[in-house]
Design a protein around this motif. Structure first.
Motif, mmCIF file in Angstrom:
data_model
loop_
_atom_site.group_PDB
_atom_site.id
_atom_site.type_symbol
_atom_site.label_atom_id
_atom_site.label_comp_id
_atom_site.label_asym_id
_atom_site.label_seq_id
_atom_site.Cartn_x
_atom_site.Cartn_y
_atom_site.Cartn_z
ATOM 1 N N ALA A 1 -0.854 5.069 3.239
ATOM 2 C CA ALA A 1 1.328 5.651 3.454
ATOM 3 C C ALA A 1 1.955 5.485 2.475
ATOM 4 N N TRP A 2 1.762 4.427 1.614
ATOM 5 C CA TRP A 2 2.562 4.387 0.157
ATOM 6 C C TRP A 2 1.569 4.918 -0.798
ATOM 7 N N HIS B 1 1.945 -11.950 6.430
ATOM 8 C CA HIS B 1 2.527 -12.696 5.741
ATOM 9 C C HIS B 1 1.199 -12.627 4.413
ATOM 10 N N ALA B 2 -0.234 -12.318 5.021
ATOM 11 C CA ALA B 2 -0.823 -12.716 3.544
ATOM 12 C C ALA B 2 -1.455 -11.269 2.477
ATOM 13 N N PHE B 3 -0.836 -9.954 4.062
ATOM 14 C CA PHE B 3 -1.496 -8.834 3.517
ATOM 15 C C PHE B 3 0.272 -8.385 2.220
ATOM 16 N N ARG B 4 1.522 -9.073 3.050
ATOM 17 C CA ARG B 4 2.668 -9.130 2.292
ATOM 18 C C ARG B 4 2.384 -9.638 0.704
ATOM 19 N N GLY C 1 8.446 0.995 -0.903
ATOM 20 C CA GLY C 1 7.027 -0.187 -1.076
ATOM 21 C C GLY C 1 6.948 -0.219 -0.519
ATOM 22 N N LEU C 2 5.851 -0.905 -0.724
ATOM 23 C CA LEU C 2 4.082 -1.057 0.121
ATOM 24 C C LEU C 2 4.894 -1.847 0.773
ATOM 25 N N SER C 3 5.278 -3.160 1.170
ATOM 26 C CA SER C 3 5.833 -3.817 1.798
ATOM 27 C C SER C 3 6.419 -3.443 2.954
ATOM 28 N N VAL C 4 6.945 -2.338 2.788
ATOM 29 C CA VAL C 4 7.685 -1.407 4.007
ATOM 30 C C VAL C 4 6.925 -0.658 4.815
ATOM 31 N N HIS C 5 5.791 -0.705 4.186
ATOM 32 C CA HIS C 5 4.658 0.470 5.159
ATOM 33 C C HIS C 5 3.586 -0.466 6.055
#
Length: 197
Positions: free
Chosen positions: A160-161, A85-88, A168-172
């Motif tokens: 990976a992103w 949650h925080a990293f997203r 997107g970064l969220s997917v990774h």
């Protein structure tokens, strides 16, 4: 001359990155960065304690934002879900600054003194995340382990992103945390545990 402190700071960051890419970090001086940015050397040192810190500007804001995001995560989540949650929440800012971040990473990767500084900054960020988890009631040892492991997953997702920016970064991030959970659920039993029947 830049009229505001924020504008001077932005120009110093951009000038430093340009010069580091052109000449290398070790061959660039604070005076040269200031001249490229259109300010004097005294202004440089008003904003940054040394030429390394130009590339780590914003880490204090990231630290505070991550701690706040951990604190504000919904109740009842296990530690890895809290960290995801925080990293997203921080991912959007990183995506917005990618044109600056990518060449910055190249300069850091090519410079031992900057890699060392980055490791120290990462440890500082991990400690803030662990402390935020402890404040949520996570046991100290578990909070430390979750923060260190979660940060490794975050770094894995960022790499990976960088390699595959179409997603997107969220997917990774989701993928990295899914893989982390899968790894922990399939770990072989320790010497003091027996495998399930």
């Amino acid at each position: 001359m830049p009229r505001s402190g924020a504008e001077a700071r932005r120009r110093l960051r951009e000038a430093a990155l340009e010069l580091y890419l052109e000449r290398g970090f070790d061959q660039t001086t604070a005076a040269e960065i200031a001249a490229r940015a259109g300010v004097n050397e005294r202004t440089f040192f008003r904003h940054f304690p040394d030429k390394r810190e130009v590339l780590f500007d914003g880490d204090g804001d990231l630290r505070a934002a991550l701690a706040q995001a951990v604190a504000e995560a919904p109740d009842g989540l296990e530690p890895f879900a809290v960290l995801l949650h925080a990293f997203r929440r921080s991912a959007q800012e990183l995506e917005n600054t990618r044109p600056y971040s990518e060449p910055r990473w190249k300069v850091i990767a090519a410079t031992p003194a900057l890699r060392e500084r980055e490791l120290a900054k990462h440890a500082w960020l991990v400690e803030a995340v662990a402390e935020a988890l402890r404040r949520r009631g996570t046991a100290a040892g578990v909070a430390d382990l979750a923060a260190r492991t979660g940060w490794a997953a975050y770094q894995h997702a960022v790499q990976a992103w960088v390699d595959e920016p179409a997603q997107g970064l969220s997917v990774h991030l989701e993928r990295a945390f899914d893989e982390l959970r899968a790894l922990s659920s399939t770990a072989p039993p320790g010497p003091d545990r027996t495998p399930p029947n």
